[in-house]
Design a protein around this motif. Structure first.
Motif, PDB file in Angstrom:
ATOM      1  N   VAL A  15      -6.077 -95.329-122.415  1.00 38.65           N
ATOM      2  CA  VAL A  15      -7.202 -94.429-122.117  1.00 38.65           C
ATOM      3  C   VAL A  15      -7.051 -93.857-120.709  1.00 38.65           C
ATOM      4  N   ALA A  16      -6.709 -94.709-119.758  1.00 36.64           N
ATOM      5  CA  ALA A  16      -6.533 -94.255-118.380  1.00 36.64           C
ATOM      6  C   ALA A  16      -5.440 -93.192-118.287  1.00 36.64           C
ATOM      7  N   LEU A  17      -4.338 -93.421-118.962  1.00 39.46           N
ATOM      8  CA  LEU A  17      -3.251 -92.440-118.948  1.00 39.46           C
ATOM      9  C   LEU A  17      -3.677 -91.128-119.589  1.00 39.46           C
ATOM     10  N   MET A  18      -4.380 -91.209-120.702  1.00 39.23           N
ATOM     11  CA  MET A  18      -4.829 -90.000-121.391  1.00 39.23           C
ATOM     12  C   MET A  18      -5.793 -89.193-120.523  1.00 39.23           C
ATOM     13  N   LEU A  19      -6.694 -89.896-119.823  1.00 39.29           N
ATOM     14  CA  LEU A  19      -7.693 -89.223-118.989  1.00 39.29           C
ATOM     15  C   LEU A  19      -7.186 -88.952-117.570  1.00 39.29           C
ATOM     16  N   ALA A  55     -13.882 -87.100-128.455  1.00 36.67           N
ATOM     17  CA  ALA A  55     -15.187 -86.483-128.693  1.00 36.67           C
ATOM     18  C   ALA A  55     -16.082 -86.601-127.466  1.00 36.67           C
ATOM     19  N   ALA A  56     -16.027 -87.745-126.798  1.00 35.84           N
ATOM     20  CA  ALA A  56     -16.870 -87.980-125.620  1.00 35.84           C
ATOM     21  C   ALA A  56     -16.523 -87.040-124.474  1.00 35.84           C
ATOM     22  N   ILE A  57     -15.255 -86.664-124.379  1.00 33.20           N
ATOM     23  CA  ILE A  57     -14.859 -85.763-123.290  1.00 33.20           C
ATOM     24  C   ILE A  57     -14.818 -84.309-123.747  1.00 33.20           C
ATOM     25  N   GLY A  58     -15.223 -84.070-124.991  1.00 31.43           N
ATOM     26  CA  GLY A  58     -15.342 -82.695-125.477  1.00 31.43           C
ATOM     27  C   GLY A  58     -14.046 -82.072-125.962  1.00 31.43           C
ATOM     28  N   VAL A  59     -13.104 -82.894-126.402  1.00 36.93           N
ATOM     29  CA  VAL A  59     -11.846 -82.381-126.936  1.00 36.93           C
ATOM     30  C   VAL A  59     -11.831 -82.580-128.434  1.00 36.93           C
ATOM     31  N   LYS A  60     -11.528 -81.511-129.141  1.00 39.33           N
ATOM     32  CA  LYS A  60     -11.470 -81.598-130.602  1.00 39.33           C
ATOM     33  C   LYS A  60     -10.176 -82.307-130.996  1.00 39.33           C
TER      34      LYS A  60
END
Length: 65
Positions: A15-19, A55-60
């Protein structure tokens, strides 16, 4: 595993890497309600659902045809 296949469940590091944030910031984002809390596979194995984080960060999420 194919290069394009992404796991449905992610570790805190994933998750950290993705964000593009630190693992500590992932904890802060959960505490602030910006991303969902993880599901625990065992006492020390938190996992996040990729689709819920996106979804939480608004990415489809990418379509899985």
């Amino acid at each position: 595993m194919s290069e394009g296949v992404k796991p449905a469940l992610m570790t805190k590091t994933d998750v950290a890497l993705m964000l593009q944030v630190s693992t500590r910031q992932v904890e802060n984002l959960v505490r602030l309600g910006r991303i969902p809390a993880p599901t625990y596979l065992s006492k020390q194995a938190p996992r996040w659902r990729r689709d819920e984080v996106l979804a939480a960060i608004g990415v489809k999420p990418e379509s899985q045809n």
